[in-house]
Design a protein around this motif. Structure first.
Motif, PDB file in Angstrom:
ATOM      1  N   ASP A   1      11.002 -15.851  11.436  1.00 21.55           N
ATOM      2  CA  ASP A   1       9.815 -16.482  10.854  1.00 21.55           C
ATOM      3  C   ASP A   1      10.196 -17.666   9.964  1.00 21.55           C
ATOM      4  O   ASP A   1       9.446 -18.636   9.843  1.00 21.55           O
TER       5      ASP A   1
ATOM      6  N   TYR B   1       8.312 -10.697   4.926  1.00 19.30           N
ATOM      7  CA  TYR B   1       7.314 -10.329   3.917  1.00 19.30           C
ATOM      8  C   TYR B   1       7.847  -9.314   2.908  1.00 19.30           C
ATOM      9  O   TYR B   1       7.666  -9.474   1.702  1.00 19.30           O
TER      10      TYR B   1
ATOM     11  N   ASP C   1       4.912 -10.220   8.636  1.00 21.13           N
ATOM     12  CA  ASP C   1       5.985 -11.182   8.853  1.00 21.13           C
ATOM     13  C   ASP C   1       7.333 -10.523   8.564  1.00 21.13           C
ATOM     14  O   ASP C   1       7.441  -9.639   7.692  1.00 21.13           O
TER      15      ASP C   1
ATOM     16  N   ARG D   1       8.815 -21.416  10.421  1.00 23.85           N
ATOM     17  CA  ARG D   1       8.198 -22.170   9.321  1.00 23.85           C
ATOM     18  C   ARG D   1       8.867 -23.528   9.154  1.00 23.85           C
ATOM     19  O   ARG D   1       8.216 -24.541   8.871  1.00 23.85           O
TER      20      ARG D   1
ATOM     21  N   PRO E   1       4.871 -15.726   2.983  1.00 22.24           N
ATOM     22  CA  PRO E   1       4.872 -14.727   4.057  1.00 22.24           C
ATOM     23  C   PRO E   1       3.751 -13.715   3.869  1.00 22.24           C
ATOM     24  O   PRO E   1       3.398 -13.343   2.744  1.00 22.24           O
TER      25      PRO E   1
END
Length: 877
Positions: free
Chosen positions: A94, A359, A356, A98, A352
């Motif tokens: 992730d 997270y 995710d 990003r 996040p």
């Protein structure tokens, strides 16, 4: 979250690229109304004169063409890094996505210019964040990104200030950015003082007075600055405060500048952060459509702390389109805000989310930082309030403590001889002696004759106790050096008789404390008689001569400052004295005295007393949230009586676990007991760390009553005192307390499991709980020395009211405090609808539930207790 940014750094590319701008915002003032400070016709003329060809007509046309779909040629420097097959070994998936997302928003990487307002995609993310926060949609075209919030503040002030006759209302103490920028742009700072005695609250009447005084000098007040949470004062504005301010801005045609950069730094629950924008829109027309508002935020604060990245933004509300265009034109002079700082803003407002990959790590780290800051705020505030001549409001938010240092006259004189301001003199001495660097309060503004220092709460948490100990040692030595007790005694001797008054009372009597403290404030010398023993000294033939009824009556002169500064103050003082006596003292006594053996102990009565005390403190706590003292701006008789009544509770039975619910009562109590006049009488006060055991309920054997002998009186012979005292003395000697026997659990064989080590592990594990805490527990668990017990409430059908159910659980936990050294428990109330279920799991030292727990905790029998079979994996899980 740093690794998300690093992804972007590694794969930065640079292009030349064009942006697009359109008309934005509302309209100017309605016809016939005076123009508002940020209407086009009332802007700084120099702003209007600015021309900047680099971002002029050609740039705007190219931006329009780009929006219409025309291709803009770019040179990509190193996009291949994103395709490296090993990138997934370095960063979570992730984070990689990003990075790609933010690079795609730039149309040219981190090395290229962006739109002067900031990247449109990130402004859109910020608008979505504001919409979620406030419950009202936000327009990304009214959001400008800047190199930190400071640049945004400077840009808006430059737009507002036209000449030295334009005034900006700024809170004092204030962050020096405002005074410096106002001076730089040739405006006039109009101070409005925050009220330290009201927990740095603001009084709208004082603001009105500041505006009136400025207008008398020919100053046109055009803007009002609020810093919420405050810097350097750390207070949080209430919703009521914000409504008052917005209404004031509407009435006075003033723009509101809301510095909200510390909105994530909140360390209490009474006043959560609420944005000025939300309150403005909640208020509805005409205020919501007329008041001009500019709000500021940054990545420098909160749990991010990325102050070196220089990422900030401001959002404009109710500004006309032509004004927004002028602000954009001036922003174009700097070409663009730095792109890495913009990407940090995107990460801040769009972190996040659950689900995710990153997270859990993000949530654990961010929560740990904020919880640590909260603990550090308490450590620092409590530390300052424990020091001589130091008073500090609790740091409700932001990152600073701003204690008042009450400097003795000799210290002020020494500072003048050294050519230094008194607070500068103190801070220099502090840094030389301890290495603790602080900022003198004079750098932020303060009332004449009042001195402060500002320090951050940012040192490492584990270092904070040592830092505060070092500060306390320095401060004690400083005060010892400069306080002149001879002069103090001389001043007092002029207002009192040379012979000291004598108070016949014990040295632990709270009512005696009240009189001694009041006497000290009033300049009278009162001494306790030596070796006074209640029940003995007051039974002598001499005692009635001091006072026929054996009680002390205190009378203060009508002009005594302890009665307040007005008749209204006096009425409030009397009201609060009644509250301190009839509510606070009465409920503490009902809880404490049975445990000390002065009254019969009844568990139901104790539970009622605790409930009443909580209710009483819930009434007191919000009053102290906005007031340093109970009445007015200095110590009164109400403070003396309230503090001495609380003293018994804090020192004997109210544990930290009990009082932490009432943070403002805590702050008030520790502030008061550390005032010099209080400390002289009370000494060093420490909070109780355990609740007194309930005395044995067994009836003592009946003793033979010894009747006093009759004594025949002779003429002219003084009456002989009946020898009842001898009987009393004999009974007291027989009932003298014996040393407490050792708890049977202390006699068990030593266990390899140290319960406090598990408690520390449990409390300090903020993330990966199963992997760290649970595994750690089973590594240290001793099945021979400890036992586990399931606990289920027998009568769950009765649990139909949530707060009654919670009171049952909290009452049980309060009574179980006597086993704190030998037990650890977890209690649960489950169910979204009644009846609620109460369950628990308890760990006890020993293989059975301790007998003293079964004897003393009356509601143990209301639960089914089942011993856990550790060999059963299902039960163990």
């Amino acid at each position: 979250m740093a690794y998300l940014i690093k992804s972007c750094f590694f794969w930065g590319v640079r292009v030349g690229f064009f942006d697009w701008i359109s008309g934005i915002g509302g309209e100017g003032s309605p016809s016939g109304m005076a123009p508002k400070p940020l209407d086009y016709e009332s802007l700084n003329e120099n702003v209007k004169k600015v021309a900047y060809a680099v971002r002029g007509e050609l740039y705007l046309r190219a931006s329009e063409l780009q929006k219409e779909g025309k291709k803009v040629i770019a040179l990509c420097q190193a996009p291949f890094l994103l395709d490296d097959p090993n990138v997934g070994l370095l960063f979570p998936a992730d984070a990689i996505e990003r990075a790609k997302h933010y690079l795609s928003l730039t149309s040219g990487g981190l090395g290229a210019y962006s739109d002067s307002r900031g990247l449109p995609g990130i402004r859109k993310e910020i608008a979505e964040f504001i919409g979620r926060r406030d419950g009202y949609p936000s327009d990304p075209e009214l959001i400008y990104l800047t190199d930190g919030a400071s640049k945004g503040v400077m840009q808006i002030l430059n737009t507002i200030i036209r000449n030295e006759n334009d005034g900006i209302l700024v809170p004092v103490p204030q962050y020096p950015l405002y005074s410096a920028t106002i001076s730089l742009y040739g405006g006039s700072l109009v101070p409005y003082y925050l009220e330290e005695e009201a927990n740095w609250g603001l009084d709208i009447n004082h603001i009105r007075q500041s505006v009136a005084a400025a207008r008398m000098k020919g100053i046109c007040v055009r803007a009002l600055v609020i810093i919420n949470p405050g810097n350097p004062t750390g207070q949080c504005l209430s919703e009521a405060n914000l409504r008052e301010l917005l209404k004031f801005c509407f009435q006075e045609n003033i723009v509101l500048l809301a510095d909200e950069v510390y909105q994530q730094n909140i360390y209490q629950d009474e006043r959560p952060f609420i944005s000025a924008r939300k309150i403005l829109l909640d208020m509805g027309p005409p205020i919501s459509t007329e008041v001009q508002l500019v709000s500021f935020h940054t990545v420098s604060k909160g749990y991010w702390g990325e102050c070196g990245q220089r990422g900030g933004y401001f959002e404009m509300t109710n500004l006309p389109a032509k004004t927004v265009d002028e602000i954009y034109k001036v922003a174009s002079v700097s070409l663009s805000p730095n792109v890495p700082g913009q990407i940090f803003l995107g990460l801040m407002v769009n972190p996040p989310k659950p689900g995710d990959i990153s997270y859990l790590r993000f949530a654990a780290e961010s929560n740990a930082i904020l919880e640590s800051l909260k603990r550090r705020a308490h450590i620092m505030t409590d530390g300052f309030n424990s020091c001589r001549n130091v008073v500090c409001n609790f740091t409700e938010g932001a990152m600073y403590s701003f204690p008042q240092i009450r400097l003795p006259p000799k210290a002020i004189e020494a500072a003048k001889r050294a050519g230094k301001a008194p607070d500068v003199f103190y801070c220099l001495k502090l840094v030389e002696a301890t290495g603790i660097s602080t900022v003198p309060g004079s750098g932020f503004g303060q009332k004449e004759g009042v001195f402060h220092l500002r320090t951050t709460i940012l040192p490492a948490e584990e270092e904070m106790p040592a830092i505060m100990d070092s500060f306390k040692k320095f401060n004690d030595e400083f005060m010892e050096q400069y306080e002149d007790y001879k002069d103090l005694a001389s001043r007092r001797s002029r207002v009192m008789d040379s012979m000291a008054l004598v108070l016949h009372a014990g040295n632990a009597n709270k009512n005696a404390f009240k009189r001694l403290i009041a006497a000290d404030y009033s300049g009278f010398q009162v001494e306790l008689t030596e070796n006074f023993e209640m029940g003995v000294s007051n039974k002598t033939s001499e005692f009635p001569k001091t006072n026929p009824i054996g009680k002390v009556v205190t009378c203060l002169k009508a002009d005594n400052p302890l009665y307040g500064s007005s008749r209204m103050d006096y009425a409030h003082i009397e009201q609060l004295i009644d509250f301190a006596s009839m509510e606070v003292d009465a409920t503490i006594s009902r809880w404490l005295y049975p445990r000390l053996g002065y009254m019969p102990y009844l568990a139901v009565a104790e539970e009622s007393a605790i409930s009443c005390l909580k209710r009483t403190l819930r009434v007191l706590n919000p009053h102290l949230a906005v007031n340093m003292f109970l009445v007015g701006h200095s110590v009164t008789l109400a403070d003396i009586i309230m503090t001495c009544n609380l003293y018994l509770g804090f020192s004997l039975i109210m544990l930290k676990s009990f009082t932490s619910e009432f943070s403002h009562v805590e702050r008030y109590f520790w502030t008061m007991v550390n005032q010099p006049n209080f400390r002289k009488v009370l000494g060093v006060v420490k909070q109780a760390d355990s609740v007194p055991f309930v005395p044995s309920q067994k009836k003592s054997q009946t003793k033979e009553v010894v009747k006093p002998k009759k004594v025949k009186k002779e003429r002219n012979q003084e009456a002989v005192e009946p020898k009842v005292q001898e009987v009393v003395e004999e009974e007291e000697e027989e009932e003298a307390p014996k040393p407490n026997p050792k708890n049977p659990l202390d006699l068990l064989l030593p266990s390899k499991m140290i319960l406090n080590e598990w408690k520390r592990l449990y409390s300090n594990t903020k993330a990966n709980f199963r992997e760290l805490a649970i595994k750690g527990f089973w590594d240290m668990y001793d099945p021979v020395g400890y036992s586990f017990w399931f606990r289920d409430y027998k009568y769950n059908d009765e649990n139909t009211v949530s707060f009654v159910t919670l009171n049952k659980v909290s009452g049980f936990l309060q009574r179980m405090d006597l086993a704190r050294k030998y037990a650890f428990g977890k209690m649960l109330v489950t169910g979204s609808d009644p009846p609620f279920k109460v369950k628990g799991l308890w760990l006890f030292h020993g293989l059975e539930i301790p007998k003293f727990v079964l004897d003393e905790v009356y509601d143990m029998e209301l639960y089914d207790w089942t011993k856990v079979d550790i060999s059963d994996e299902a039960q163990k899980e």
